[in-house]
Write a protein that holds these residues in place. Structure first.
Motif, short mmCIF file in Angstrom:
data_model
loop_
_atom_site.label_atom_id
_atom_site.label_comp_id
_atom_site.label_asym_id
_atom_site.label_seq_id
_atom_site.Cartn_x
_atom_site.Cartn_y
_atom_site.Cartn_z
N LEU A 1 0.97 -1.39 0.09
CA LEU A 1 0.16 0.04 0.00
C LEU A 1 0.84 1.31 0.14
N MET A 2 0.64 2.19 -1.05
CA MET A 2 1.39 3.43 -1.17
C MET A 2 0.24 4.31 -0.53
N GLY A 3 0.19 4.42 0.81
CA GLY A 3 -0.59 5.06 1.59
C GLY A 3 -0.68 6.53 1.55
N GLY A 4 -2.07 7.19 1.29
CA GLY A 4 -1.95 8.76 1.24
C GLY A 4 -2.46 9.11 -0.28
N GLY A 5 -2.43 8.10 -0.98
CA GLY A 5 -2.82 8.72 -2.51
C GLY A 5 -1.52 9.22 -3.42
N ASN A 6 -0.91 8.24 -3.88
CA ASN A 6 0.45 8.40 -4.73
C ASN A 6 -0.04 9.37 -6.02
N ASP A 7 0.56 10.17 -6.37
CA ASP A 7 0.46 11.03 -7.65
C ASP A 7 0.88 10.30 -8.75
N GLY A 8 0.05 9.40 -9.26
CA GLY A 8 0.53 8.72 -10.50
C GLY A 8 1.07 9.23 -11.73
N LEU A 9 0.40 10.62 -12.05
CA LEU A 9 1.12 11.32 -13.10
C LEU A 9 2.44 11.70 -13.01
N ASN A 10 3.03 11.76 -11.87
CA ASN A 10 4.37 12.10 -11.57
C ASN A 10 5.36 10.67 -11.15
N THR A 11 4.58 9.67 -11.30
CA THR A 11 5.08 8.27 -10.99
C THR A 11 5.48 7.73 -12.73
N ILE A 12 4.52 7.80 -13.38
CA ILE A 12 4.50 7.12 -14.70
C ILE A 12 4.10 8.66 -15.30
N VAL A 13 5.00 9.05 -16.22
CA VAL A 13 4.97 10.59 -16.57
C VAL A 13 4.88 10.47 -17.96
N PRO A 14 3.39 11.22 -18.19
CA PRO A 14 2.95 11.44 -19.72
C PRO A 14 3.73 12.49 -20.43
N PHE A 15 5.01 12.63 -20.56
CA PHE A 15 5.62 13.82 -20.95
C PHE A 15 5.50 14.02 -22.52
N GLY B 1 10.72 16.12 -19.60
CA GLY B 1 10.98 14.86 -20.23
C GLY B 1 12.31 14.64 -20.26
N SER B 2 13.26 15.44 -20.23
CA SER B 2 14.82 14.91 -20.04
C SER B 2 15.21 14.40 -18.67
N SER B 3 14.24 14.24 -17.90
CA SER B 3 14.84 13.84 -16.69
C SER B 3 14.22 12.49 -16.02
N VAL B 4 13.22 12.09 -17.04
CA VAL B 4 12.46 10.88 -16.48
C VAL B 4 13.06 9.76 -17.35
N LEU B 5 12.73 8.60 -17.00
CA LEU B 5 13.20 7.15 -17.38
C LEU B 5 12.33 6.79 -18.55
N PRO B 6 12.61 6.68 -19.78
CA PRO B 6 11.45 6.49 -20.84
C PRO B 6 11.24 4.70 -20.98
N VAL B 7 9.97 4.62 -20.80
CA VAL B 7 9.54 3.06 -20.87
C VAL B 7 8.57 2.93 -21.98
N GLY B 8 8.25 4.03 -22.91
CA GLY B 8 7.38 3.84 -24.22
C GLY B 8 7.26 5.17 -24.58
N PRO B 9 6.58 5.27 -25.85
CA PRO B 9 6.77 6.85 -26.52
C PRO B 9 5.97 7.81 -25.58
N GLY B 10 6.60 8.63 -25.37
CA GLY B 10 6.16 9.94 -24.39
C GLY B 10 5.64 9.37 -23.04
N VAL B 11 6.25 8.21 -22.64
CA VAL B 11 5.95 7.81 -21.35
C VAL B 11 7.19 7.61 -20.41
N GLY B 12 7.52 7.98 -19.16
CA GLY B 12 8.71 7.57 -18.28
C GLY B 12 8.42 7.45 -17.03
N PHE B 13 9.24 6.56 -16.48
CA PHE B 13 9.29 6.37 -15.02
C PHE B 13 9.69 7.77 -14.17
N HIS B 14 9.51 8.09 -12.87
CA HIS B 14 9.80 8.95 -12.17
C HIS B 14 11.33 8.75 -12.13
N PRO B 15 12.43 9.83 -11.93
CA PRO B 15 13.81 9.77 -12.00
C PRO B 15 14.29 8.76 -10.71
#
Length: 509
Positions: A67-81, A97-111
């Protein structure tokens, strides 16, 4: 009135552990002051003793829920840059976009998720996007209760989805489902049984510390009460069995606490969880929680630190987990809700709706699952519209990984998701063997003596004749050495846990 914080909400959705916890003080307070609460698990009375789970089968999956308690911000976790709306709506907190870790077109993990990104690249992480439910509630309590309950009905949350799966197992084994913490959360509570809470710190566990001779005698007395009828009725018998079960449980899990657990809230929980799995004590479900992700202000700093903790903890879990379990364990995250699309003026985000779920494991079909909800077409409150019902995630995990009946457990049929490449399997893990016991048996009694004691290879003391007046009826720890007094009317016993017990005319040393 301000809404309670995540920690208070989580506690309110937990049940105190049976026997009031493990510590000597809490056990005595809970048991002697409220036997009715102690005996809430009626099967402890009916079976005569608490059951401990047998080693799991070769095709049984293990699920670790975080449980990631408190309500994790999904948009800054899997970033639709790759979506310009992301930057337009979050001018103060959007990650470049330059700071995230790309995992797909226009999508990246939080650094902060460097290690998880490597696992994703290896095909062992599924990211389910847009997970939520219709009619989302932005209250911590209501949303967390809904996720923990995991049912299609709208009644009060009296049981949780994994608790009902536990009911369906038809077994009351104490270690089948384990919550790491001081109480059992709702999702491990069923209609007829519930999980067991194990604290991260077991130092004060009831029955373990025998350095005080009076404590040792008390522990022996409580244990003896649980071995048969007390002669005082059903409630007294049940109280004795609960006390004996508490000490047996503490002794069973103690080896998993050595060496000392590493620092870090989630890291210590997951490392302990991995050790419990390695011990093959029958654990099928583990529950952990950490936070708070309730980032109304200064989100960039707070969330980065929490996601770094998460990233390190997951890596520590796999570093600890035995290789025999690699194809048998799946991790899954959840959070009671996501955050608003628009950032606020405090460099944070407020309560929202749809979120991401991580599913991690060697049998997981890695990649992005589901579509990212639109950042422009929002609901009437300006929140994301969920694209996947969270119970579809539960149904898939129950059916494909836990060999459960999702329709019966969740209460309806939900579309399965492509989350797994195969069923749990691999070489069966080794069955743990007890450590060898070296026993020094006292010299035989002189001819004509009225009794004698025998110590078995398993460390059990058996008394015959009058020997019970001078030696041990039994202890809570296997005996590894014994020495009789010159008079043959007493002895010293050394337990496997390091305790020394004196009986008869043997002085305490």
């Amino acid at each position: 009135m301000p809404e309670p914080e995540y920690e208070d909400v989580y506690r309110s959705l937990c049940r105190p552990e049976t026997a009031g916890g493990f510590s000597r003080r809490r056990f005595l307070q809970g048991s002697l002051a409220g036997a009715g609460t102690l005996l809430a698990r009626s099967w402890l009375l009916e079976r005569g003793t608490a059951a401990f789970a047998a080693p799991i089968g070769p095709a049984d999956g293990v699920l670790v829920v975080i449980l990631m308690g408190g309500g994790n911000d999904g948009l800054n976790t899997i970033v639709p840059f790759g979506d310009s709306a992301y930057f337009a709506k979050r001018p103060l907190i959007a990650l470049p976009g330059s700071s995230v870790l790309p995992v797909g077109p226009g999508v990246g993990f939080h650094p902060s998720l460097v290690r998880l990104k490597r696992r994703f690249d290896a095909g062992q992480v599924a990211v389910i996007r847009g997970v939520g439910f219709a009619g989302s509630d932005l209250s911590h309590f209501a949303s967390m209760a809904t996720w923990m309950k995991g049912a299609a009905d709208t009644g009060p949350p009296t049981s949780g989805w994994l608790g009902r799966w536990l009911d369906g197992m038809g077994s009351p084994d104490l270690l089948r489902a384990v919550a790491i913490g001081n109480a059992c959360p709702l999702h491990l509570v069923g209609q007829t049984t519930q999980g067991t809470a194990l604290p991260v710190d077991l130092s004060a566990a009831f029955g373990l510390d025998r350095s005080d001779p009076s404590d040792g005698r008390m522990f022996d007395a409580v244990s003896a009460l649980g071995r048969g009828s007390t002669g005082y009725g059903r409630w007294a018998d049940g109280l004795g069995r609960v006390g004996s079960a508490t000490m047996t449980l503490a002794a069973t899990v103690t080896p998993s606490y050595t060496p000392a657990l590493p620092p870090g809230d989630l890291t210590s929980q997951l490392v302990l969880g991995a050790r419990l799995i390695n011990a093959n004590l029958g654990v099928r479900v583990l529950s952990c929680s950490f936070g708070s992700f309730d980032t109304h202000a200064d989100e960039l700093v707070g969330q980065a630190a929490l996601l770094d903790d998460f990233d390190r903890a997951v890596q520590s879990f796999y570093d600890t987990l035995g290789s025999a379990w690699a194809d048998r364990v799946t991790l899954m995250t959840f959070s009671e809700f996501g955050r608003r699309v628009d950032g606020n003026n405090s460099r944070g985000t407020d309560h929202g709706t749809a979120n991401n779920v991580f599913v991690i494991g060697s049998k997981v079909r890695g990649g992005l699952v589901g579509d990212q909800p639109s950042l422009s077409t929002l609901d009437d409150n300006g929140d994301l519209v969920p694209t996947i019902d969270f119970r579809s995630v539960y149904a898939t995990v129950l059916d494909r990984w836990m060999a459960g009946d999702s329709t019966a457990t969740v209460g309806a049929s939900y579309a399965p998701l492509p989350l797994f490449v195969g069923a749990p399997g691999g070489p069966p893990p080794p069955t743990p063997r007890p450590p060898p016991v070296t026993v020094v048996v006292p010299p035989p009694p002189p001819v004509g003596a009225a009794g004698y004691s025998i110590i078995t290879s398993g460390g059990q003391v058996l008394n015959f004749g009058r020997a019970g007046q001078y030696s041990a009826v039994g202890t809570n720890s296997p005996i590894v050495a014994a020495v009789a007094t010159p008079s043959r009317q007493g002895m010293w016993l050394a337990g496997a846990d390091g305790g020394v017990f004196s009986f008869g005319d043997a002085p305490f040393r």
